[in-house]
Scaffold this motif. Structure first.
Motif, PDB file in Angstrom:
ATOM      1  N   ILE A  92       0.818  -1.209   0.000  1.00 26.33           N
ATOM      2  CA  ILE A  92       0.000   0.000   0.000  1.00 26.33           C
ATOM      3  C   ILE A  92       0.855   1.264   0.000  1.00 26.33           C
ATOM      4  O   ILE A  92       0.500   2.250  -0.656  1.00 26.33           O
ATOM      5  CB  ILE A  92      -1.026  -0.003   1.159  1.00 26.33           C
ATOM      6  CG1 ILE A  92      -2.130   1.024   0.914  1.00 26.33           C
ATOM      7  CG2 ILE A  92      -0.356   0.224   2.504  1.00 26.33           C
ATOM      8  CD1 ILE A  92      -3.003   0.731  -0.263  1.00 26.33           C
ATOM      9  N   VAL A  96       0.382   4.079  -2.856  1.00 34.20           N
ATOM     10  CA  VAL A  96      -0.001   5.456  -2.516  1.00 34.20           C
ATOM     11  C   VAL A  96       1.054   6.440  -3.021  1.00 34.20           C
ATOM     12  O   VAL A  96       0.724   7.532  -3.481  1.00 34.20           O
ATOM     13  CB  VAL A  96      -0.253   5.602  -0.993  1.00 34.20           C
ATOM     14  CG1 VAL A  96      -0.345   7.048  -0.578  1.00 34.20           C
ATOM     15  CG2 VAL A  96      -1.526   4.844  -0.602  1.00 34.20           C
ATOM     16  N   VAL A 115      -6.005   5.094   3.472  1.00 34.37           N
ATOM     17  CA  VAL A 115      -6.506   4.033   2.590  1.00 34.37           C
ATOM     18  C   VAL A 115      -6.776   2.769   3.403  1.00 34.37           C
ATOM     19  O   VAL A 115      -7.834   2.150   3.277  1.00 34.37           O
ATOM     20  CB  VAL A 115      -5.523   3.747   1.437  1.00 34.37           C
ATOM     21  CG1 VAL A 115      -6.017   2.589   0.577  1.00 34.37           C
ATOM     22  CG2 VAL A 115      -5.318   4.997   0.587  1.00 34.37           C
ATOM     23  N   TRP A 118      -9.870   3.058   5.506  1.00 36.39           N
ATOM     24  CA  TRP A 118     -11.078   2.893   4.701  1.00 36.39           C
ATOM     25  C   TRP A 118     -11.298   1.415   4.372  1.00 36.39           C
ATOM     26  O   TRP A 118     -12.424   0.915   4.445  1.00 36.39           O
ATOM     27  CB  TRP A 118     -11.002   3.718   3.409  1.00 36.39           C
ATOM     28  CG  TRP A 118     -12.152   3.415   2.511  1.00 36.39           C
ATOM     29  CD1 TRP A 118     -13.452   3.804   2.684  1.00 36.39           C
ATOM     30  CD2 TRP A 118     -12.130   2.586   1.351  1.00 36.39           C
ATOM     31  NE1 TRP A 118     -14.234   3.284   1.675  1.00 36.39           N
ATOM     32  CE2 TRP A 118     -13.445   2.536   0.846  1.00 36.39           C
ATOM     33  CE3 TRP A 118     -11.126   1.908   0.683  1.00 36.39           C
ATOM     34  CZ2 TRP A 118     -13.774   1.823  -0.291  1.00 36.39           C
ATOM     35  CZ3 TRP A 118     -11.454   1.198  -0.459  1.00 36.39           C
ATOM     36  CH2 TRP A 118     -12.764   1.160  -0.929  1.00 36.39           C
ATOM     37  N   ILE A 173      -9.210   0.372  -5.506  1.00 30.54           N
ATOM     38  CA  ILE A 173      -8.898   1.495  -4.604  1.00 30.54           C
ATOM     39  C   ILE A 173      -8.986   2.805  -5.371  1.00 30.54           C
ATOM     40  O   ILE A 173      -9.601   3.773  -4.890  1.00 30.54           O
ATOM     41  CB  ILE A 173      -7.519   1.291  -3.948  1.00 30.54           C
ATOM     42  CG1 ILE A 173      -7.566   0.114  -2.969  1.00 30.54           C
ATOM     43  CG2 ILE A 173      -7.068   2.577  -3.233  1.00 30.54           C
ATOM     44  CD1 ILE A 173      -6.214  -0.340  -2.476  1.00 30.54           C
ATOM     45  N   LEU A 177     -11.504   6.046  -4.283  1.00 27.49           N
ATOM     46  CA  LEU A 177     -10.815   7.036  -3.456  1.00 27.49           C
ATOM     47  C   LEU A 177     -11.737   8.160  -2.999  1.00 27.49           C
ATOM     48  O   LEU A 177     -11.501   8.760  -1.958  1.00 27.49           O
ATOM     49  CB  LEU A 177      -9.622   7.621  -4.213  1.00 27.49           C
ATOM     50  CG  LEU A 177      -8.359   6.769  -4.202  1.00 27.49           C
ATOM     51  CD1 LEU A 177      -7.274   7.432  -5.034  1.00 27.49           C
ATOM     52  CD2 LEU A 177      -7.870   6.505  -2.803  1.00 27.49           C
ATOM     53  N   LEU A 180     -12.986   8.094   0.660  1.00 26.56           N
ATOM     54  CA  LEU A 180     -12.082   8.303   1.807  1.00 26.56           C
ATOM     55  C   LEU A 180     -12.411   9.577   2.538  1.00 26.56           C
ATOM     56  O   LEU A 180     -12.741  10.575   2.026  1.00 26.56           O
ATOM     57  CB  LEU A 180     -10.622   8.330   1.347  1.00 26.56           C
ATOM     58  CG  LEU A 180     -10.121   7.090   0.637  1.00 26.56           C
ATOM     59  CD1 LEU A 180      -8.676   7.288   0.226  1.00 26.56           C
ATOM     60  CD2 LEU A 180     -10.212   5.873   1.524  1.00 26.56           C
TER      61      LEU A 180
END
Length: 180
Positions: A92, A96, A115, A118, A173, A177, A180
């Motif tokens: 992750i 990111v 992230v 979430w 993801i 987004l 989030l």
């Protein structure tokens, strides 16, 4: 080094004075000359003390750095999302980092923790606890079906659960987004 108050600056000033005196073979408490046999009169120790004294002086001169101000909160446009590099499998933090590469410099970057929080709240990851009390996140069945996998690895501080995200999970993801 951030100086939070005059008291902090005073402590640094006293530390510099005392360390400099010790480097010069002087007892900082009573001003007496220390015997040649004293450890602080060892050339290596003395040089180290001078170095620390100079370092503290330089750090004391620097103004506290201001936290970077961003003009906008994180948001990812569809155009920017299309530019994000999707790896076959990644962690992750690296994913990111790829997302943050495509946003403007004046925008607050996305945090990996946001992230993962979430993903926990959406049921793709869950927080678990080892017998030693250490907490970690692991993929749920839902997360595994999405392409989130995990494997125990040995690290410098013991074993840890490494979580990786395949290209399907990365796309998911990116598409979510805005939640989030």
């Amino acid at each position: 080094m951030l100086m939070n108050s005059t008291m902090d600056q005073n402590k640094v000033t006293v530390a510099i004075d005392w360390i400099t005196k010790l480097a010069n073979g002087i007892n900082p408490i009573d001003g007496s000359i220390l015997p040649n046999s004293d450890i602080v009169n060892n050339v290596h120790i003395s040089r180290c003390l001078f170095f620390v004294s100079n370092l503290l002086e330089e750090m004391g001169k620097k103004k506290p750095s201001q936290q970077k101000q961003y003009e906008s909160e994180f948001q990812l446009t569809p155009e920017a999302a299309s530019k994000v590099y999707i790896a076959e499998r990644t962690g992750i933090a690296l994913f990111v980092k790829e997302i943050n590469k495509v946003i403007p410099e004046n925008m607050k970057p996305l945090a990996a923790s946001k992230v993962t929080q979430w993903l926990v709240s959406a049921g793709y990851l869950e927080e678990q606890e080892r017998s030693d009390g250490h907490k970690y996140k692991a993929p749920t069945e839902l997360g595994t079906s999405l392409g989130i996998t995990s494997a125990w690895r040995d690290g410098s501080q013991g074993q840890y659960l490494a979580i990786s995200y395949d290209s399907n999970a990365q796309h998911f993801i990116l598409e979510n987004l805005f939640k989030l």
